[in-house]
Design a protein around this motif. Structure first.
Motif, PDB file in Angstrom:
ATOM      1  N   ARG A 158       7.700 112.756  -0.096  1.00 15.94           N
ATOM      2  CA  ARG A 158       6.320 112.570   0.157  1.00 15.94           C
ATOM      3  C   ARG A 158       5.437 113.871   0.816  1.00 15.94           C
ATOM      4  O   ARG A 158       4.288 114.106   0.380  1.00 15.94           O
ATOM      5  N   PRO A 465       3.988 104.909   2.623  1.00 19.72           N
ATOM      6  CA  PRO A 465       2.596 105.005   2.826  1.00 19.72           C
ATOM      7  C   PRO A 465       2.494 106.324   3.560  1.00 19.72           C
ATOM      8  O   PRO A 465       3.169 106.889   4.477  1.00 19.72           O
ATOM      9  N   ALA A 466       1.265 107.173   3.212  1.00 18.59           N
ATOM     10  CA  ALA A 466       0.988 108.412   3.853  1.00 18.59           C
ATOM     11  C   ALA A 466       0.711 108.238   5.249  1.00 18.59           C
ATOM     12  O   ALA A 466       1.079 109.082   5.885  1.00 18.59           O
ATOM     13  N   GLN A 467       0.096 106.922   5.783  1.00 17.06           N
ATOM     14  CA  GLN A 467       0.223 106.883   7.283  1.00 17.06           C
ATOM     15  C   GLN A 467       1.332 106.523   7.736  1.00 17.06           C
ATOM     16  O   GLN A 467       1.287 106.356   9.364  1.00 17.06           O
ATOM     17  N   ALA A 468       2.411 106.034   7.215  1.00 15.96           N
ATOM     18  CA  ALA A 468       3.660 105.465   8.054  1.00 15.96           C
ATOM     19  C   ALA A 468       4.253 106.824   8.809  1.00 15.96           C
ATOM     20  O   ALA A 468       4.699 107.694   8.298  1.00 15.96           O
ATOM     21  N   ALA A 469       4.765 106.671  10.032  1.00 15.05           N
ATOM     22  CA  ALA A 469       5.204 107.682  10.866  1.00 15.05           C
ATOM     23  C   ALA A 469       6.589 107.967  10.388  1.00 15.05           C
ATOM     24  O   ALA A 469       7.456 106.964   9.941  1.00 15.05           O
ATOM     25  N   GLN A 474       8.507 106.707  15.677  1.00 11.64           N
ATOM     26  CA  GLN A 474       7.808 105.442  16.020  1.00 11.64           C
ATOM     27  C   GLN A 474       8.095 105.066  17.253  1.00 11.64           C
ATOM     28  O   GLN A 474       9.307 105.376  17.865  1.00 11.64           O
TER      29      GLN A 474
END
Length: 475
Positions: A158, A465-469, A474
């Motif tokens: 990513r 997803p780009a926003q997933a930490a 987390q």
């Protein structure tokens, strides 16, 4: 004189040092994204070998890349060093016997201590080849954390760290030797956290809303869903928070971790949505609040027959494994601890080679069929690299034939002479494959063309997803 014969002295000189490194990492057995000591050990050794090391790759503290060389093609060697929870085991023990110094801790039940060191070894050997020949080219060792349950390479993908490589090579320890020619399943992992209301379970249960009930209802609902899933899909779960130890308290919080697998990213995403709907229903039935936390994901593996053929020919050139009598005897002892179903599972795909026999050690090479359409029901984050650059992997025998992955028997054999011999063979296979790709760059062009064809015009889209930490960030 072949290239590997020219490097023979290098392998002989480096062997004891690499065996010691693998054994050290075996004893560390660090879990996903916590492989601090193992990553540091790799980095230090590569720096001493003249590699340029970049740490905190993709903002991951235990991910790094080490590069040697200038110009020419960029060849990546993928290394791993993470372990599995709860698989701590006494080295060499023929019964399930957790090590006395760290009972209940992690263990190398998938051989990643060997995996990383052999790829590291091959990277240094390839650098030595470039140094001796003066040939242009860059070799990169990628230190990849958290393959087990963390999809470290997918997060790295990513971030774009593999975008400029021309090919990637890696391997996996196992109980046979051959090209890793199967496809794998895409997956998505997510946490489902239910928030209810605590109450006295006897005096005022009507005032409570049980989060644990919601977890149990979700699990029941997903079990009913299994009948209606695609046949190659898999769903697994672990209750990570049952809400406490007091049965006289209505549990106000509970959590379950789900791992969802399917044939490709789209199928995995569709099944994930159905599982989420089951969770929403459980929350509605129990009047609990639901939080869904995306944890990680990885893609399905794309095979590359051009690279696979090169790797297969490298295996054939090395010939059969030749373990000594002591290794045969030890392997036989470990094989005797396995269930008949373990041996049946290992033998079935190799029936044409074994011809009814079940050797203690698989010494040969399983045939490679570029037309095969087999699917391995597991998953690997190597798959995401395979969507970005042509990628090939090898299986190499390091354990008694039939030893299942993620078992105590695998951990117990992780420091054996056979494990070390398989690790060295893997390093030689990777080195020979990489050298041939440098010597015949047209193979890299053909491999890239095959990748584009297998992608069918689709670009790589990271399933995270780009926003997933990152999981370790987390809450």
């Amino acid at each position: 004189m072949t290239t590997l014969q020219a490097l023979q002295g290098f392998f002989q000189q480096a062997g004891p040092r690499m065996n010691a490194m693998a054994d050290h990492i075996w004893s560390l057995a660090e879990l996903r994204y916590a492989e601090t000591a193992s990553a540091a050990l790799h980095q230090q050794a590569l720096q001493q070998a003249g590699f340029r090391v970049q740490t905190h790759l993709a903002d991951i503290p235990t991910a790094f890349v080490a590069e040697w060389g200038e110009g020419g093609p960029v060849l990546a060697l993928l290394g791993e060093y993470d372990a599995l929870s709860g698989l701590n085991q006494q080295s060499g023990a023929l019964t399930c016997m957790p090590s006395s110094d760290s009972p209940g801790a992690a263990g190398h039940g998938c051989g990643h201590h060997l995996l990383g060191v052999a790829a590291h070894w091959a990277a240094i050997a390839l650098a030595e080849h470039l140094r001796q020949t003066g040939q242009p080219g860059r070799v990169r060792f990628y230190g990849c954390p958290a393959e087990e349950g963390g999809s470290g390479k997918t997060f790295m993908a990513r971030a774009g760290v593999f975008d400029d490589i021309d090919a990637a090579l890696t391997w996996h320890p196992g109980s046979h030797t051959g090209v890793f020619s199967q496809s794998t399943l895409a997956n998505i992992q997510a946490k489902f956290t239910f928030q209810g209301r605590a109450a006295h379970a006897a005096h005022s249960p009507h005032l409570g809303r049980s989060a644990l009930d919601a977890v149990e209802l979700m699990n029941v609902g997903v079990n009913y869903l299994r009948e209606h899933m695609p046949p190659d899909a898999r769903v697994h779960y672990a209750v990570t928070d049952s809400g406490g130890l007091s049965p006289n308290v209505v549990q106000a919080r509970a959590q379950v971790l789900y791992l969802i697998r399917a044939a490709d990213n789209q199928a995995a995403a569709q099944l994930y949505e159905r599982v989420q709907n089951v969770a929403r229903g459980a929350a509605l039935m129990t009047e609990c609040q639901l939080d869904i936390g995306f944890d990680k994901a990885c893609s399905n593996l794309l095979q590359n027959s051009v690279l696979n053929q090169v790797m297969y020919q490298a295996m054939q050139a090395l010939g059969r494994l030749q373990p000594d009598a002591q290794s045969h005897a030890l392997a036989g002892q470990f094989q005797a601890t396995l269930a008949a179903s373990d041996l049946d599972s290992a033998s079935r795909p190799l029936a044409s080679v074994l011809r009814g026999q079940r050797p203690a050690i698989f010494e040969g090479i399983s045939p490679y069929d570029p037309q095969a359409q087999d699917i391995l029901s597991g998953s690997t984050d190597v798959a995401d690299v395979s969507w970005i650059a042509p990628t090939a992997q090898a299986w190499v025998a390091c354990y008694a034939f039939g030893t299942p992955l993620h078992s105590w028997q695998m951990v117990a054999q992780g420091q054996s002479p056979l494990a070390h011999a398989g690790m060295e063979r893997a390093a030689r296979i990777l080195t020979a494959t990489a050298i041939r790709l440098l010597q015949q760059p047209e193979l890299l062009t053909q491999a890239r063309q095959e990748l584009l064809q297998r992608r069918g015009g689709q670009p790589y889209v990271c399933p995270i997803p780009a926003q997933a930490a990152l999981p370790f960030l987390q809450g």
